[in-house]
Design an enzyme around this catalytic site. Structure first.
Site, PDB file in Angstrom:
ATOM      1  N   GLY A  38       0.643  -1.284   0.262  1.00  5.05           N
ATOM      2  CA  GLY A  38      -0.297  -0.116   0.003  1.00  5.05           C
ATOM      3  C   GLY A  38       0.652   1.900   0.025  1.00  5.05           C
ATOM      4  CG  ASP A  93      -2.171   1.671   2.695  1.00  5.47           C
ATOM      5  OD1 ASP A  93      -2.393   1.479   3.985  1.00  5.47           O
ATOM      6  OD2 ASP A  93      -2.504   1.005   1.422  1.00  5.47           O
ATOM      7  CG  ASP A  96     -10.155   0.011   7.746  1.00  6.18           C
ATOM      8  OD1 ASP A  96     -11.663   0.562   7.783  1.00  6.18           O
ATOM      9  OD2 ASP A  96     -10.551  -1.297   7.084  1.00  6.18           O
ATOM     10  CE  LYS A 124     -11.561   2.692   4.973  1.00  2.96           C
ATOM     11  NZ  LYS A 124     -11.870   1.369   4.931  1.00  2.96           N
ATOM     12  CG  PHE A 145     -13.136  -0.997   0.128  1.00  5.09           C
ATOM     13  CD1 PHE A 145     -12.291  -1.074   0.373  1.00  5.09           C
ATOM     14  CD2 PHE A 145     -12.503  -0.827  -0.905  1.00  5.09           C
ATOM     15  CE1 PHE A 145     -10.950  -1.999   0.600  1.00  5.09           C
ATOM     16  CE2 PHE A 145     -11.349  -1.339  -1.737  1.00  5.09           C
ATOM     17  CZ  PHE A 145     -11.016  -2.083  -0.629  1.00  5.09           C
ATOM     18  CB  VAL A 146     -10.287   5.498   0.305  1.00  3.01           C
ATOM     19  CG1 VAL A 146     -11.618   6.027   0.391  1.00  3.01           C
ATOM     20  CG2 VAL A 146      -9.776   4.823   0.754  1.00  3.01           C
ATOM     21  CG  ASP A 152      -5.161  -3.726  -3.406  1.00  5.34           C
ATOM     22  OD1 ASP A 152      -4.955  -3.560  -2.062  1.00  5.34           O
ATOM     23  OD2 ASP A 152      -5.590  -4.539  -3.158  1.00  5.34           O
ATOM     24  NE  ARG A 158      -1.523  -2.986  -5.085  1.00  5.75           N
ATOM     25  CZ  ARG A 158      -2.101  -3.191  -3.239  1.00  5.75           C
ATOM     26  NH1 ARG A 158      -2.137  -2.216  -2.623  1.00  5.75           N
ATOM     27  NH2 ARG A 158      -2.426  -4.202  -3.379  1.00  5.75           N
TER      28      ARG A 158
HETATM   29  P1  IMP Z   1      -5.899  -1.874   9.061  1.00  3.27           P
HETATM   30  O1  IMP Z   1      -7.513  -2.596   9.698  1.00  3.27           O
HETATM   31  O2  IMP Z   1      -5.709  -0.681  10.246  1.00  3.27           O
HETATM   32  O3  IMP Z   1      -5.133  -3.437   9.622  1.00  3.27           O
HETATM   33  O4  IMP Z   1      -5.287  -1.439   7.843  1.00  3.27           O
HETATM   34  C1  IMP Z   1      -5.217  -2.824   7.343  1.00  3.27           C
HETATM   35  C2  IMP Z   1      -4.744  -2.709   6.030  1.00  3.27           C
HETATM   36  O5  IMP Z   1      -5.854  -2.728   5.378  1.00  3.27           O
HETATM   37  C3  IMP Z   1      -4.307  -0.905   4.674  1.00  3.27           C
HETATM   38  O6  IMP Z   1      -2.951  -0.838   4.890  1.00  3.27           O
HETATM   39  C4  IMP Z   1      -4.703  -1.282   3.856  1.00  3.27           C
HETATM   40  O7  IMP Z   1      -4.044  -2.115   3.020  1.00  3.27           O
HETATM   41  C5  IMP Z   1      -6.406  -2.010   3.627  1.00  3.27           C
HETATM   42  N1  IMP Z   1      -7.202  -1.433   3.888  1.00  3.27           N
HETATM   43  C6  IMP Z   1      -8.123  -1.293   4.954  1.00  3.27           C
HETATM   44  N2  IMP Z   1      -9.078   0.167   3.775  1.00  3.27           N
HETATM   45  C7  IMP Z   1      -9.088   0.129   2.781  1.00  3.27           C
HETATM   46  C8  IMP Z   1      -9.610   0.298   2.158  1.00  3.27           C
HETATM   47  O8  IMP Z   1     -10.932   1.177   2.511  1.00  3.27           O
HETATM   48  N3  IMP Z   1      -9.084   0.610   0.687  1.00  3.27           N
HETATM   49  C9  IMP Z   1      -7.852  -0.266   0.517  1.00  3.27           C
HETATM   50  N4  IMP Z   1      -6.984  -0.827   1.533  1.00  3.27           N
HETATM   51  C10 IMP Z   1      -7.512  -0.549   2.910  1.00  3.27           C
HETATM   52 MG    MG Z   2      -1.694  -2.359   3.124  1.00  3.47          MG
END
Ligand code: IMP
Ligand code: MG
Length: 172
Positions: A38, A93, A96, A124, A145-146, A152, A158
């Site tokens: 990312g 990136d 979430d 987010k 979702f972005v 991606d 990407r």
């Molecule tokens: P986490 O849920 O904070 O562990 O997020 C981890 C990973 O989920 C990020 O590094 C992204 O690769 C992926 N991700 C989370 N939300 C999005 C989104 O809206 N678009 C694309 N990838 C996402």
């Molecule tokens: Mg990622």
């Protein structure tokens, strides 16, 4: 697809983040650790705006889809640089659920880093599974979702130079 953040807005904000990190880490040689894939756009753009000597490394984290503990995060490649007593800046990136960065903060501290901070392009606005407060945030965005600028949907998009929202929110 709806544009959420334009190329020009990203450029301006990434420059500001680079300048802020340069001020905060003045006189040190921080180690930037990027989370693949990312950060393929964000990390190089950020580093070009950091006016310090820096070192960098990457980690690869993926979702484990197997039968045992599905949904678990797997570190496929850890940090290879010696980060003992070093200041580390984790770069991802998007923040979430918080699970990825929480796993990485533990990994960095277990390797004996002096301190660690977190830099994300996007944060987010949602209730997180793990409470993480990043030190540097490009943009706070709604819980949608972005894609684009490294992010991606099923490995595509990407390469978009802007951040967009997928209209039909995919179930990933
Ligand atoms: P986490 O849920 O904070 O562990 O997020 C981890 C990973 O989920 C990020 O590094 C992204 O690769 C992926 N991700 C989370 N939300 C999005 C989104 O809206 N678009 C694309 N990838 C996402
Ligand atoms: Mg990622």
């Amino acid at each position: 697809m709806e544009t959420l953040i334009t190329k020009q807005e990203i450029e301006k904000r990434v420059k500001e983040l680079g300048q802020q990190i340069s001020r905060d880490y003045s006189g040190t040689v921080p180690v930037f650790i990027g989370v693949l894939k990312g950060v393929i756009c964000f990390l190089p753009d950020l580093l070009r705006n950091v006016e310090l000597s820096v070192e960098m490394d990457f980690v690869v984290i993926s979702f484990y889809h197997g039968k045992k503990k599905p949904g678990m995060l797997l570190m496929e490649r850890g940090i290879e640089l010696d980060i003992k007593n070093r200041s580390v800046i984790l770069v991802d990136d998007i923040l979430d659920t918080g699970n990825t960065l929480s796993l990485l903060i533990d990994h960095v501290m277990n390797k004996g880093a002096k301190d660690v901070s977190v830099c994300v392009l996007l944060k987010k606005e949602r209730k997180r599974e793990v409470n993480i407060e990043p030190n540097y945030v490009g943009f706070s965005i709604p819980d949608k979702f972005v894609i684009g600028y490294g992010l991606d949907y099923q490995e595509r998009f990407r390469n978009l130079p802007f951040i967009g929202v997928l209209e039909d929110e995919p179930n990933v």
